[in-house]
Design a protein around this motif. Structure first.
Motif, PDB file in Angstrom:
ATOM      1  N   ALA A 355       0.816  -1.210   0.000  1.00 20.77           N
ATOM      2  CA  ALA A 355       0.000   0.000   0.000  1.00 20.77           C
ATOM      3  C   ALA A 355       0.852   1.263   0.000  1.00 20.77           C
ATOM      4  O   ALA A 355       0.431   2.305  -0.525  1.00 20.77           O
ATOM      5  CB  ALA A 355      -0.933   0.008   1.205  1.00 20.77           C
ATOM      6  N   PHE A 356       2.062   1.210   0.568  1.00 20.20           N
ATOM      7  CA  PHE A 356       2.926   2.384   0.566  1.00 20.20           C
ATOM      8  C   PHE A 356       3.321   2.769  -0.856  1.00 20.20           C
ATOM      9  O   PHE A 356       3.336   3.954  -1.221  1.00 20.20           O
ATOM     10  CB  PHE A 356       4.181   2.119   1.411  1.00 20.20           C
ATOM     11  CG  PHE A 356       3.899   1.989   2.868  1.00 20.20           C
ATOM     12  CD1 PHE A 356       3.683   3.107   3.649  1.00 20.20           C
ATOM     13  CD2 PHE A 356       3.826   0.740   3.465  1.00 20.20           C
ATOM     14  CE1 PHE A 356       3.415   2.995   5.003  1.00 20.20           C
ATOM     15  CE2 PHE A 356       3.558   0.616   4.821  1.00 20.20           C
ATOM     16  CZ  PHE A 356       3.347   1.734   5.593  1.00 20.20           C
ATOM     17  N   PHE A 357       3.623   1.769  -1.671  1.00 16.48           N
ATOM     18  CA  PHE A 357       3.951   2.028  -3.077  1.00 16.48           C
ATOM     19  C   PHE A 357       2.745   2.578  -3.823  1.00 16.48           C
ATOM     20  O   PHE A 357       2.853   3.530  -4.605  1.00 16.48           O
ATOM     21  CB  PHE A 357       4.443   0.738  -3.730  1.00 16.48           C
ATOM     22  CG  PHE A 357       4.550   0.811  -5.224  1.00 16.48           C
ATOM     23  CD1 PHE A 357       5.621   1.440  -5.834  1.00 16.48           C
ATOM     24  CD2 PHE A 357       3.571   0.257  -6.033  1.00 16.48           C
ATOM     25  CE1 PHE A 357       5.720   1.519  -7.208  1.00 16.48           C
ATOM     26  CE2 PHE A 357       3.661   0.328  -7.413  1.00 16.48           C
ATOM     27  CZ  PHE A 357       4.734   0.960  -7.997  1.00 16.48           C
ATOM     28  N   VAL A 358       1.577   1.987  -3.574  1.00 15.00           N
ATOM     29  CA  VAL A 358       0.361   2.415  -4.270  1.00 15.00           C
ATOM     30  C   VAL A 358      -0.008   3.842  -3.887  1.00 15.00           C
ATOM     31  O   VAL A 358      -0.382   4.658  -4.741  1.00 15.00           O
ATOM     32  CB  VAL A 358      -0.795   1.445  -3.969  1.00 15.00           C
ATOM     33  CG1 VAL A 358      -2.080   1.934  -4.621  1.00 15.00           C
ATOM     34  CG2 VAL A 358      -0.464   0.042  -4.473  1.00 15.00           C
ATOM     35  N   CYS A 359       0.087   4.173  -2.605  1.00 20.11           N
ATOM     36  CA  CYS A 359      -0.273   5.528  -2.149  1.00 20.11           C
ATOM     37  C   CYS A 359       0.634   6.584  -2.766  1.00 20.11           C
ATOM     38  O   CYS A 359       0.173   7.672  -3.145  1.00 20.11           O
ATOM     39  CB  CYS A 359      -0.202   5.603  -0.632  1.00 20.11           C
ATOM     40  SG  CYS A 359      -1.526   4.705   0.212  1.00 20.11           S
ATOM     41  N   SER A 360       1.909   6.274  -2.872  1.00 25.20           N
ATOM     42  CA  SER A 360       2.818   7.230  -3.508  1.00 25.20           C
ATOM     43  C   SER A 360       2.453   7.442  -4.967  1.00 25.20           C
ATOM     44  O   SER A 360       2.552   8.553  -5.493  1.00 25.20           O
ATOM     45  CB  SER A 360       4.263   6.748  -3.378  1.00 25.20           C
ATOM     46  OG  SER A 360       4.460   5.535  -4.073  1.00 25.20           O
ATOM     47  N   SER A 361       1.999   6.374  -5.636  1.00 20.88           N
ATOM     48  CA  SER A 361       1.572   6.506  -7.032  1.00 20.88           C
ATOM     49  C   SER A 361       0.301   7.340  -7.135  1.00 20.88           C
ATOM     50  O   SER A 361       0.144   8.148  -8.058  1.00 20.88           O
ATOM     51  CB  SER A 361       1.343   5.117  -7.639  1.00 20.88           C
ATOM     52  OG  SER A 361       2.524   4.344  -7.598  1.00 20.88           O
ATOM     53  N   LEU A 362      -0.617   7.143  -6.195  1.00 20.85           N
ATOM     54  CA  LEU A 362      -1.854   7.910  -6.209  1.00 20.85           C
ATOM     55  C   LEU A 362      -1.594   9.400  -6.036  1.00 20.85           C
ATOM     56  O   LEU A 362      -2.243  10.233  -6.678  1.00 20.85           O
ATOM     57  CB  LEU A 362      -2.775   7.418  -5.093  1.00 20.85           C
ATOM     58  CG  LEU A 362      -3.628   6.184  -5.396  1.00 20.85           C
ATOM     59  CD1 LEU A 362      -4.297   5.699  -4.131  1.00 20.85           C
ATOM     60  CD2 LEU A 362      -4.663   6.499  -6.457  1.00 20.85           C
ATOM     61  N   LEU A 363      -0.656   9.748  -5.186  1.00 24.28           N
ATOM     62  CA  LEU A 363      -0.344  11.156  -4.964  1.00 24.28           C
ATOM     63  C   LEU A 363       0.345  11.786  -6.165  1.00 24.28           C
ATOM     64  O   LEU A 363       0.237  12.989  -6.392  1.00 24.28           O
ATOM     65  CB  LEU A 363       0.550  11.302  -3.725  1.00 24.28           C
ATOM     66  CG  LEU A 363      -0.102  10.966  -2.382  1.00 24.28           C
ATOM     67  CD1 LEU A 363       0.935  11.000  -1.278  1.00 24.28           C
ATOM     68  CD2 LEU A 363      -1.243  11.936  -2.078  1.00 24.28           C
ATOM     69  N   THR A 364       1.043  10.975  -6.950  1.00 24.71           N
ATOM     70  CA  THR A 364       1.802  11.498  -8.082  1.00 24.71           C
ATOM     71  C   THR A 364       0.906  12.106  -9.146  1.00 24.71           C
ATOM     72  O   THR A 364       1.226  13.153  -9.721  1.00 24.71           O
ATOM     73  CB  THR A 364       2.661  10.383  -8.698  1.00 24.71           C
ATOM     74  OG1 THR A 364       3.551   9.874  -7.712  1.00 24.71           O
ATOM     75  CG2 THR A 364       3.460  10.907  -9.880  1.00 24.71           C
ATOM     76  N   VAL A 365      -0.241  11.462  -9.434  1.00 24.89           N
ATOM     77  CA  VAL A 365      -1.100  11.919 -10.531  1.00 24.89           C
ATOM     78  C   VAL A 365      -1.651  13.315 -10.288  1.00 24.89           C
ATOM     79  O   VAL A 365      -1.469  14.211 -11.126  1.00 24.89           O
ATOM     80  CB  VAL A 365      -2.233  10.899 -10.782  1.00 24.89           C
ATOM     81  CG1 VAL A 365      -3.204  11.436 -11.825  1.00 24.89           C
ATOM     82  CG2 VAL A 365      -1.662   9.568 -11.241  1.00 24.89           C
TER      83      VAL A 365
END
Length: 407
Positions: A355-365
């Protein structure tokens, strides 16, 4: 109209597909070890093989979509195949006779291995899911781009935003898989977790089909794989011929009868990979109206050159995915050895560390869309800020910097 159509695609197909595929992938190693009594290496190999098959099967799905049935039908059919695989996996996890009995003790010698029949059901389920994932992935993003008219300025701008939000919805599905689904699988049991996946794929397919009247459908133009093979074959067939210095001596699209049906935009001649120009050499006898396996048009040749030119970009992603797959295998196995308790009653599932990797991706967009684009639009003289190639370069640099920096 196009934005509404994309909403059905993003919410109905892509989010649910990523929710299911990642929810299966990141916790599959735990399921294979604890329920099916696989060893750590065998579990990791199985996960890698299933995910590798899913990505390779995108070639098959893309070929079928571009050549025979179109992207809409491909998505619908392969979503049904994925639903079948998830359903079989749910049944196999719920019925005791389809999985080995629980270990008599914590040590492996007391674990009864899975029988051939149990393994057969497991592999049928996993590779049916891989086939479904491959078919959906091959068409969903391109079907979304089909909803926009590239010649219309406003829709072209919307299409650029679509791919940003496509990644966002993908990450949303991944986040749900890495948190809610993994928690259900670990605390309530595998039948509940895989049962949720079965419901999710059915809901996603229903939402996708409900938007049928809003979609734009494009004519089939054939698979790019066939075109690449035809150009190389025609160039090899004419290998003894000399490439003319004047590009006008090569066959243009308008001279090729079948190209009129495809309505392709003609591309200018380039000097790269000139050996492929032999595929478009005019017949000195004037018999140029032949099938594509004998003579290609200049536009076909130039399109193949573009594909070859993109191969170095593709090659840079190989190492990325090699590293990424570790998050679904040994990283999960390593996380099981960590202290993951919060308080006395709650324990973070090992697979939820993704989830840490996914959350960082979500914030990037949203950060890129609302902050980076306005800042770089004037600097790079590009309405979209950074070009796609520059964005890939920044991402690759960040990845390698993180891997190589001293810890």
């Amino acid at each position: 109209m196009c934005v509404r159509a994309c909403a059905y695609i993003l919410s109905g197909v892509e989010t649910c597909e990523k929710f299911i595929s990642l929810g299966m992938a990141i916790n599959l190693m735990t399921y294979l070890r604890e329920t099916m009594h696989f060893g750590s290496v065998a579990s990791a190999n199985t996960v890698t093989n299933v995910l590798g098959a899913a990505f390779m099967l995108t070639l098959l799905g893309g070929f079928i979509a571009d050549t025979y049935i179109g992207r809409y039908r491909t998505i619908a059919i392969f979503a049904a195949v994925q639903a079948t695989g998830v359903t079989i996996l749910t049944i196999s996890s719920a019925i005791p006779t389809l999985r080995p009995p629980k270990c008599a003790a914590a040590t492996s010698p007391h674990c009864v291995p899975a029988t051939a029949a149990q393994l057969s059901v497991l592999y049928i389920a996993l590779y049916a899911m891989a086939l479904g994932i491959g078919g959906i992935k091959s068409s969903v993003s391109s079907f979304g781009s089909d909803q926009f008219d590239d010649t219309h300025k406003q829709e072209r701008h919307q299409m650029n935003k679509f791919f940003n939000w496509f990644f966002f919805f993908t990450s949303m599905g991944s986040l749900g898989a890495a948190t809610i689904l993994v928690y259900v699988e670990d605390d309530f049991g595998w039948p509940w977790g895989y049962g949720i996946c079965s419901c999710a794929v059915a809901i996603g397919l229903a939402v996708f089909l409900s938007g049928t009247t809003r979609y734009r459908f494009k004519k089939l133009v054939g698979s790019p794989l066939t075109q690449i093979a035809a150009v190389f074959f025609a160039a090899w067939r004419n290998r003894g011929a000399e490439v003319p210095a004047d590009p006008s001596m090569l066959i243009e699209g308008g001279e090729y009868e079948k190209e009129k049906e495809k309505e392709k935009q003609e591309l200018p001649h380039t000097k790269q990979f000139r050996f492929l120009d032999k595929a478009a050499i005019k017949d000195p006898n004037g018999t140029n109206m032949v099938n594509k396996w004998r003579t290609s048009t200049l536009t076909d040749v130039e399109e193949v050159k573009l594909v070859i030119g993109m191969l170095p970009i593709w090659a840079t992603t190989v190492m990325y995915w090699t590293i990424y797959i570790q998050m679904c295998t040994f990283s999960v196995s390593q996380a099981t050895t960590m202290k993951r308790h919060i308080g006395k009653s709650f324990q973070i599932p090992a697979a939820s560390l993704n989830a840490f990797f996914v959350c960082s991706s979500l914030l990037t967009v949203p950060v890129y869309d609302w902050i980076v684009v306005p800042m770089t639009r004037k600097s790079f003289n590009n309405p979209q800020g950074l070009t796609p190639l520059q964005r890939i370069g920044v991402g690759q640099y960040s990845q390698w910097w993180q891997l190589l920096s001293p810890k």
